[in-house]
Scaffold this motif. Structure first.
Motif, PDB file in Angstrom:
ATOM      1  N   CYS A  35     -31.230  -4.814  26.934  1.00  0.00           N
ATOM      2  CA  CYS A  35     -30.913  -5.144  28.319  1.00  0.00           C
ATOM      3  C   CYS A  35     -29.428  -5.475  28.418  1.00  0.00           C
ATOM      4  O   CYS A  35     -28.770  -5.648  27.394  1.00  0.00           O
ATOM      5  CB  CYS A  35     -31.783  -6.300  28.833  1.00  0.00           C
ATOM      6  SG  CYS A  35     -31.351  -7.912  28.170  1.00  0.00           S
ATOM      7  N   CYS A  67     -27.826  -8.102  29.357  1.00  0.00           N
ATOM      8  CA  CYS A  67     -27.398  -9.507  29.297  1.00  0.00           C
ATOM      9  C   CYS A  67     -26.442  -9.720  28.126  1.00  0.00           C
ATOM     10  O   CYS A  67     -26.478  -9.003  27.138  1.00  0.00           O
ATOM     11  CB  CYS A  67     -28.607 -10.415  29.138  1.00  0.00           C
ATOM     12  SG  CYS A  67     -29.702 -10.363  30.553  1.00  0.00           S
ATOM     13  N   THR A  82     -30.121 -14.465  31.773  1.00  0.00           N
ATOM     14  CA  THR A  82     -31.234 -13.684  31.233  1.00  0.00           C
ATOM     15  C   THR A  82     -31.808 -12.824  32.360  1.00  0.00           C
ATOM     16  O   THR A  82     -31.489 -13.042  33.527  1.00  0.00           O
ATOM     17  CB  THR A  82     -32.351 -14.595  30.670  1.00  0.00           C
ATOM     18  OG1 THR A  82     -32.864 -15.418  31.724  1.00  0.00           O
ATOM     19  CG2 THR A  82     -31.820 -15.480  29.563  1.00  0.00           C
ATOM     20  N   CYS A  83     -32.621 -11.829  32.006  1.00  0.00           N
ATOM     21  CA  CYS A  83     -33.182 -10.957  33.039  1.00  0.00           C
ATOM     22  C   CYS A  83     -34.671 -10.739  32.813  1.00  0.00           C
ATOM     23  O   CYS A  83     -35.289 -11.390  31.974  1.00  0.00           O
ATOM     24  CB  CYS A  83     -32.411  -9.638  33.087  1.00  0.00           C
ATOM     25  SG  CYS A  83     -32.709  -8.586  31.643  1.00  0.00           S
ATOM     26  N   GLU A 135     -36.121  -9.907  29.074  1.00  0.00           N
ATOM     27  CA  GLU A 135     -36.474 -11.011  28.174  1.00  0.00           C
ATOM     28  C   GLU A 135     -37.799 -11.651  28.594  1.00  0.00           C
ATOM     29  O   GLU A 135     -38.559 -12.125  27.760  1.00  0.00           O
ATOM     30  CB  GLU A 135     -35.382 -12.098  28.177  1.00  0.00           C
ATOM     31  CG  GLU A 135     -34.106 -11.711  27.465  1.00  0.00           C
ATOM     32  CD  GLU A 135     -33.045 -11.251  28.450  1.00  0.00           C
ATOM     33  OE1 GLU A 135     -33.422 -10.634  29.464  1.00  0.00           O
ATOM     34  OE2 GLU A 135     -31.852 -11.515  28.201  1.00  0.00           O
TER      35      GLU A 135
HETATM   36 ZN   LIG Z   1     -31.632  -9.417  29.823  1.00  0.00          ZN
END
Ligand SMILES: [Zn+2]
Length: 624
Positions: free
Chosen positions: A26, A28, A78-79, A82
């Motif tokens: 991702c 992040c 975070t997204c 996670e």
């Molecule tokens: Zn993320």
């Protein structure tokens, strides 16, 4: 200890965080945060069957604890990847490239196609109940003083969530660490000497550090596999200090030897641990034991098991200060209770002789028999004593395979059973990545300089001492050093020792050395080169720079450290000579030493000693 005779074998597993722009799956950032979480997620995790329909024993044990997992999450840091609420994004190619560089340095065979698997982990450290991992390369080698060590595997995987704490029945994790790319390097279990494990860990650390990896506490984690011929394979996780490794090996070998001795004694006594668990609440109606009273007042229970033939052995020491009873208690604690009572240590802890006798009578114990008590909430206490019973039973036949946690005193404690192969299954959300031979060729033609090569090169190139060079490499200051050297003609040893030692001393004396970036250091050395300050004044200028935002030159001026011109030095020396004319008339050149001392008192840091010496000599000669 005769390790060879004992059949000692060891292997290493090293986990290193990479310092990439983004996480593995991702966008992040790969940074930990101290900010207050924006929101929290709650999850329960359950084991799933592997492709072959088996359930991993470690996963199964975790599932019996029925824990709640809380995940601290962020709007920006975070997204949803996670949180396992969104499929993973395509693989971070920067991370794969770093893995390929490491594989090439270690002469490993790189796979043709990189694919990601899911490794079941349900201790809560991953929101999805699995960790994504992929095999990058196999069969590397590393030369050591004790012979060649085989590097079995190199895997690229995602780091787990960060454990923040635990309350009753709940574990709190933070999602910031989850998904940071992690390299896992595994050696084969063929190492036979404790010092060799330390050497391999050190060398692998050096190889990893030649690429873009994270530095500092917790960014590299070492796990140690240890077994002896009659014992079992045990994995000790989280060995922090490499110097402690040989001691850690010694302690584990000692533990296994003692467990084998206990096993043989148990066998000779025909020891037995049956499956019965007894409720003995009634025997403790008037007890003064706080733990038992607390358990009963909460509606909990006291459970007992009978261990035939175990008497005297539960109290036996297996590691320094840690008894076999501690091993049993370790299994109970994993189920959430605070500990166990065993008959080898009773009466004690406010459990009196009568109560011990009552339990013994109730369980119909003979002379060689022992018992264990656990008191807590019903389900937790039952689970705990079942685990103790299972561990006690296995003590009769084997040293169990375990995953243990390294302790700071080089001992270890029980963490969970050793995982089995049943925990891997295929990740279907991520396409495979083809790795071409051209790509590997390109990487191989452009490998980074290993720390040890770097050290030898700077010793040669700048005539540095071994010690300064080692420090510069270890502190990761070689680049700064070379940058400063390219812009000033100050001798390499002065620049090197400033970076290698002075900065550390200044930090130790609580100076804010963060202000001393490479640019500031460069300017300071330019002052030395231009003859504006002496080498001796460098430390004072640097301290001055830590205390006040100013240029090095202004700082030197403020501290009165700017060198005097030759004319000004002459004026001061003339003054001094006229004050001391008597001594000169008496002793002639014999007065040199005393006068040099007096001059340098006045001129320290403001004039070059050689110049002072020359002026004094010439002038005294003229007076004569
Ligand atoms: Zn993320």
């Amino acid at each position: 200890m005769d390790y060879e005779k004992l059949g000692l074998k060891m292997g290493l597993e090293i986990h290193q965080q990479l310092n990439t722009e983004k996480k593995l799956f991702c966008p992040c950032k790969c940074e930990l945060t101290d900010k207050k979480p924006d929101y929290k997620l709650l999850r329960y995790l359950r084991p799933t069957q592997s492709e072959l329909g088996k359930i991993d024993r470690a996963a199964f044990e975790e599932s019996r604890r029925k824990l709640e997992f809380i995940y601290e999450s962020y709007d920006h840091e975070t997204c949803l990847v996670e949180a396992d609420d969104e499929p993973p994004h395509p693989l971070n190619m920067e991370a794969l490239e770093i893995a390929l560089i490491i594989a090439s340095i270690l002469n490993m065979n790189v796979v043709d196609e990189f694919h990601i698997m899911r490794k079941q982990v349900i201790d809560g450290s991953n929101t999805g109940g699995f960790q994504r991992t992929g095999l990058v390369a196999t069969d590397g080698t590393l030369e050591t003083e004790y012979g060649t060590v085989k590097i079995e595997n190199l895997c690229l995987e995602e780091d787990a969530a960060r454990r923040m704490g635990q309350e009753k029945g709940k574990i709190v994790f933070r999602l910031d660490r989850l998904g940071i790319p992690l390299l896992e390097v595994t050696t084969d279990p063929s190492m036979k000497h404790p010092e060799q494990v330390k050497e391999v860990a050190y060398q692998l650390g050096q190889v990893l550090r030649s690429t873009k990896v994270k530095r500092g506490l917790g960014t590299i984690r070492q796990d140690l596999n240890i077994s002896i011929a009659e014992g079992a394979r045990v994995e000790i996780k989280g060995v922090q200090d490499l110097d402690l490794m040989p001691k850690m090996v010694e302690n584990e070998v000692k533990r296994q030897i003692n467990l084998i001795e206990i096993m043989k004694k148990l066998q000779s006594r025909g020891a037995k641990a049956d499956n019965e668990i007894y409720n003995v609440d009634d025997l403790f109606g008037k007890t003064e034991s706080k733990i038992i009273n607390k358990a009963i007042s909460k509606g909990g229970n006291v459970y007992a098991i009978k261990l035939e033939g175990f008497s005297g052995l539960i109290g036996k020491e297996v590691q320094s200060g840690r008894r076999f009873g501690t091993e049993l208690a370790g299994y109970a604690k994993k189920m959430g209770v605070s500990g166990i009572f065993h008959s080898d240590e009773l009466p004690a802890y406010d459990i009196n002789t009568d109560e011990v006798l009552e339990v013994s009578r109730f369980l119909e114990l003979s002379e060689n028999d022992a018992f264990i008590l656990v008191a807590d909430e019903e389900e937790m206490a039952k689970n705990a004593i079942t685990e103790v019973q299972r561990r006690a039973k296995s003590a009769i036949t084997e040293v169990p395979e375990e995953t243990r946690k390294a302790l700071e005193d080089a001992n270890s404690e029980y963490l969970r059973p050793l995982p089995t192969a049943s925990r891997m299954y295929v990740e279907t959300d991520i396409p495979t990545t083809v790795i071409t031979r051209e790509q590997i060729k390109e990487i191989k033609s452009n490998l980074p300089e290993l720390p040890v090569e770097k050290k030898l090169r700077i010793i040669e190139q700048y005539s540095l001492s071994e010690d300064i060079a080692s420090q510069l490499v270890r502190l990761d200051k070689v680049e700064d050093f070379e940058e400063i050297m390219s812009s000033s003609k100050v001798d390499a040893t002065t620049v090197g020792s400033t970076l290698a030692y002075t900065l550390k001393e200044l930090r130790r004396d609580s100076n804010d050395v963060s202000k001393l970036n490479t640019g500031v250091l460069k300017e300071t050395f330019v002052l030395v080169e231009a003859g504006k300050i002496t080498k001796e004044a460098i430390v004072d200028v640097l301290i001055g720079l830590c205390n006040k935002n100013d240029s090095p030159e202004d700082t030197a001026r403020r501290l009165n450290l700017i060198m005097l011109s030759e004319e000004d030095v002459e004026v001061i020396i003339d003054e001094l000579l006229s004050e001391n004319i008597k001594i000169i008339e008496e002793r002639g050149m014999g007065a040199m030493g005393a006068l040099m001392g007096k001059s340098m008192q006045k001129l320290q840091g403001k004039a070059d000693g050689k110049l002072v010496n020359k002026l004094l000599r010439d002038k005294i000669q003229n007076i004569k």
